[in-house]
Design an enzyme around this catalytic site. Structure first.
Site, PDB file in Angstrom:
ATOM      1  NE  ARG A 231      -4.243  -1.482   0.060  1.00 44.16           N
ATOM      2  CZ  ARG A 231      -4.312  -2.561  -0.718  1.00 44.16           C
ATOM      3  NH1 ARG A 231      -3.318  -2.851  -1.522  1.00 44.16           N
ATOM      4  NH2 ARG A 231      -5.375  -3.330  -0.703  1.00 44.16           N
ATOM      5  CG  ASP A 255       1.812  -2.607  -8.444  1.00 46.47           C
ATOM      6  OD1 ASP A 255       1.696  -2.176  -9.611  1.00 46.47           O
ATOM      7  OD2 ASP A 255       0.965  -3.350  -7.905  1.00 46.47           O
ATOM      8  CD  GLU A 260      -2.812   3.069  -5.256  1.00 51.18           C
ATOM      9  OE1 GLU A 260      -1.619   2.799  -5.040  1.00 51.18           O
ATOM     10  OE2 GLU A 260      -3.691   2.204  -5.413  1.00 51.18           O
ATOM     11  CG  HIS A 292      -2.855  -1.166  -6.719  1.00 49.69           C
ATOM     12  ND1 HIS A 292      -3.122  -0.437  -5.603  1.00 49.69           N
ATOM     13  CD2 HIS A 292      -2.904  -2.467  -6.323  1.00 49.69           C
ATOM     14  CE1 HIS A 292      -3.358  -1.249  -4.573  1.00 49.69           C
ATOM     15  NE2 HIS A 292      -3.222  -2.494  -5.000  1.00 49.69           N
TER      16      HIS A 292
HETATM   17  P1  NAD Z   1      -1.325 -11.297   5.083  1.00 52.82           P
HETATM   18  O1  NAD Z   1      -2.408 -10.828   5.998  1.00 52.82           O
HETATM   19  O2  NAD Z   1      -1.251 -12.746   4.731  1.00 52.82           O
HETATM   20  O3  NAD Z   1       0.094 -10.889   5.682  1.00 52.82           O
HETATM   21  C1  NAD Z   1       0.374  -9.651   6.227  1.00 52.82           C
HETATM   22  C2  NAD Z   1       1.511  -9.819   7.230  1.00 52.82           C
HETATM   23  O4  NAD Z   1       1.854  -8.517   7.736  1.00 52.82           O
HETATM   24  C3  NAD Z   1       1.145 -10.682   8.440  1.00 52.82           C
HETATM   25  O5  NAD Z   1       2.137 -11.653   8.676  1.00 52.82           O
HETATM   26  C4  NAD Z   1       1.070  -9.680   9.579  1.00 52.82           C
HETATM   27  O6  NAD Z   1       1.451 -10.238  10.837  1.00 52.82           O
HETATM   28  C5  NAD Z   1       2.069  -8.640   9.119  1.00 52.82           C
HETATM   29  N1  NAD Z   1       1.910  -7.371   9.810  1.00 52.82           N
HETATM   30  C6  NAD Z   1       0.775  -6.809  10.297  1.00 52.82           C
HETATM   31  N2  NAD Z   1       1.072  -5.650  10.916  1.00 52.82           N
HETATM   32  C7  NAD Z   1       2.417  -5.485  10.811  1.00 52.82           C
HETATM   33  C8  NAD Z   1       3.324  -4.494  11.258  1.00 52.82           C
HETATM   34  N3  NAD Z   1       2.892  -3.441  11.983  1.00 52.82           N
HETATM   35  N4  NAD Z   1       4.629  -4.641  10.964  1.00 52.82           N
HETATM   36  C9  NAD Z   1       5.070  -5.720  10.274  1.00 52.82           C
HETATM   37  N5  NAD Z   1       4.265  -6.701   9.828  1.00 52.82           N
HETATM   38  C10 NAD Z   1       2.955  -6.589  10.098  1.00 52.82           C
HETATM   39  O7  NAD Z   1      -1.449 -10.387   3.794  1.00 52.82           O
HETATM   40  P2  NAD Z   1      -0.928 -10.713   2.319  1.00 52.82           P
HETATM   41  O8  NAD Z   1      -1.959 -11.481   1.589  1.00 52.82           O
HETATM   42  O9  NAD Z   1       0.452 -11.243   2.401  1.00 52.82           O
HETATM   43  O10 NAD Z   1      -0.938  -9.229   1.685  1.00 52.82           O
HETATM   44  C11 NAD Z   1      -0.079  -8.218   2.163  1.00 52.82           C
HETATM   45  C12 NAD Z   1      -0.516  -6.888   1.588  1.00 52.82           C
HETATM   46  O11 NAD Z   1      -0.292  -6.872   0.188  1.00 52.82           O
HETATM   47  C13 NAD Z   1      -2.023  -6.593   1.725  1.00 52.82           C
HETATM   48  O12 NAD Z   1      -2.339  -6.034   2.975  1.00 52.82           O
HETATM   49  C14 NAD Z   1      -2.268  -5.615   0.607  1.00 52.82           C
HETATM   50  O13 NAD Z   1      -2.115  -4.305   1.122  1.00 52.82           O
HETATM   51  C15 NAD Z   1      -1.149  -5.901  -0.384  1.00 52.82           C
HETATM   52  N6  NAD Z   1      -1.630  -6.397  -1.700  1.00 52.82           N
HETATM   53  C16 NAD Z   1      -1.301  -5.699  -2.820  1.00 52.82           C
HETATM   54  C17 NAD Z   1      -1.714  -6.156  -4.074  1.00 52.82           C
HETATM   55  C18 NAD Z   1      -1.357  -5.442  -5.370  1.00 52.82           C
HETATM   56  O14 NAD Z   1      -1.944  -5.725  -6.419  1.00 52.82           O
HETATM   57  N7  NAD Z   1      -0.393  -4.543  -5.376  1.00 52.82           N
HETATM   58  C19 NAD Z   1      -2.492  -7.315  -4.149  1.00 52.82           C
HETATM   59  C20 NAD Z   1      -2.798  -8.005  -2.980  1.00 52.82           C
HETATM   60  C21 NAD Z   1      -2.358  -7.537  -1.753  1.00 52.82           C
END
Ligand code: NAD
Length: 330
Positions: A231, A255, A260, A292
């Site tokens: 994000r 990305d 954005e 994105h």
């Molecule tokens: P997930 O929930 O499986 O994993 C997120 C991880 O972040 C978890 O292990 C959690 O413990 C950790 N976390 C939470 N708070 C934290 C902090 N303060 N410091 C460090 N780590 C922390 O999520 P995911 O499926 O791996 O997705 C991660 C992120 O990717 C999503 O939240 C989303 O914002 C982003 N995303 C982007 C796209 C894109 O097209 N660019 C697509 C999907 C997801």
């Protein structure tokens, strides 16, 4: 049942239409994003389905409640754009698609990293003009270098697996370290001191907003490559620009971008770019900005559509599912 889909693109319809037909759900595709001005478009719908840049804030939620819409379906993993507490107050249930294809996003993060490191984007531009000079295209071997992963959830784990495949040493930081994971957890200052590459895979929360700020950038190794497919607001953009100008940051793959929503997914090629920071970032020779799109594979689009329909069924049958998003206790 009728669902109003906001911010829809042709590819959404392509993947949703057959599954909606099968499930006997009528779609209302709306190109606009959800906000206080467009929420009324859904007045005939039973549910709304939204994406990353739709705004589901207090004003929108109150209007949804007035229209007796009690279901918000996110066709994405992140839910920072929904006021969950307010939804709860109005008896509106929120569901998301937590893992449509972690591989899609992790692979894209690595694609950005490889392109930046080996200057593929520059080389492509040159050879398109029949310029076969390779001066200035020097990269580094990934093997033996250190990658820092912030957030070791589904996407972060995939990124770790891929980067280990390159022979990189991988270190990680997570608020909730996963003991089953074969990775060395370190604190953030240690990561900044050691990592040649840093990739962000944590969600946007009040704690992670500007996790990469001026102080963090000052601690990073010179010439570090920073990748953000999570994000935009995880990075303080002005500090990033200064970090690039000061020669600390050697490459950036974005990305996502903190402001954005006015630009991404739209064609601005004939208009004047008003966002000076975004314009500045795009002018740097060592920055790649994409719109994105890390999720954009056919496997992910199918999974998004399928899980969204499954979420509708869970809602209708009052079944428990981990896809339901509940307001966290901040
Ligand atoms: P997930 O929930 O499986 O994993 C997120 C991880 O972040 C978890 O292990 C959690 O413990 C950790 N976390 C939470 N708070 C934290 C902090 N303060 N410091 C460090 N780590 C922390 O999520 P995911 O499926 O791996 O997705 C991660 C992120 O990717 C999503 O939240 C989303 O914002 C982003 N995303 C982007 C796209 C894109 O097209 N660019 C697509 C999907 C997801």
């Amino acid at each position: 049942m009728k669902i109003a889909f906001y911010d829809t693109r042709p590819y959404d319809m392509l993947w949703f239409d057959p599954l909606l037909k099968e499930a006997d759900i009528e779609p209302q595709y709306i190109q606009n994003r959800l906000d206080k001005n467009t929420v009324g478009y859904a007045h005939e719908a039973d549910a709304i389905c939204i994406f990353v840049n739709d705004h589901c804030d207090k004003e929108v939620i109150e209007r949804l409640d007035e229209m007796n819409i009690k279901l918000v379906l996110l066709r994405c993993a992140g839910y920072n754009n929904v006021d969950l507490k307010c939804c709860e107050k109005h008896g509106i249930k929120v569901y998301r698609v937590p893992a449509y294809s972690p591989a899609a996003v992790a692979e894209y993060a690595v694609a950005m990293l490889l392109s930046l490191n080996r200057k593929v984007y520059k080389a492509y531009g040159r050879t398109r003009n029949f310029n076969f000079n390779i001066d200035g295209l020097i990269g580094f071997d990934m093997r033996g270098k250190t990658a820092g992963i912030i957030g070791t959830g589904k996407i972060g784990q995939m990124a770790i697996e891929i980067l280990k495949g390159f022979g990189m040493e991988v270190i990680a930081y997570d608020l909730y370290p996963n003991k089953d994971l074969d990775v060395e957890y370190v604190d953030l200052p240690q990561m900044y001191a050691r990592a040649d590459v840093i990739s962000l895979h944590c969600p946007l929360t009040p704690e992670t907003k500007y996790i990469i700020d001026r102080g963090a950038i000052k601690r990073m190794k010179k010439n570090v490559i920073l990748i953000n497919t999570s994000r935009g607001e995880l990075i303080e953009t002005r500090a990033l620009i200064d970090g690039i100008n000061d020669g600390i940051i050697g490459g950036v793959g974005l990305d996502v971008y903190e402001d954005e929503e006015d630009y991404f997914y739209e064609d601005w090629s004939d208009k004047i770019m008003k966002d000076r920071d975004l314009a500045r970032l795009i002018t740097f020779p060592n920055v790649i900005v994409t719109s994105h799109q890390a999720f954009l594979t056919s496997e992910a689009l199918h999974q998004i559509a399928q899980t969204t329909i499954d979420n509708v069924h869970s809602y209708l049958n009052d079944e428990e599912t981990p896809n339901r998003v509940i307001a966290p206790e901040y």
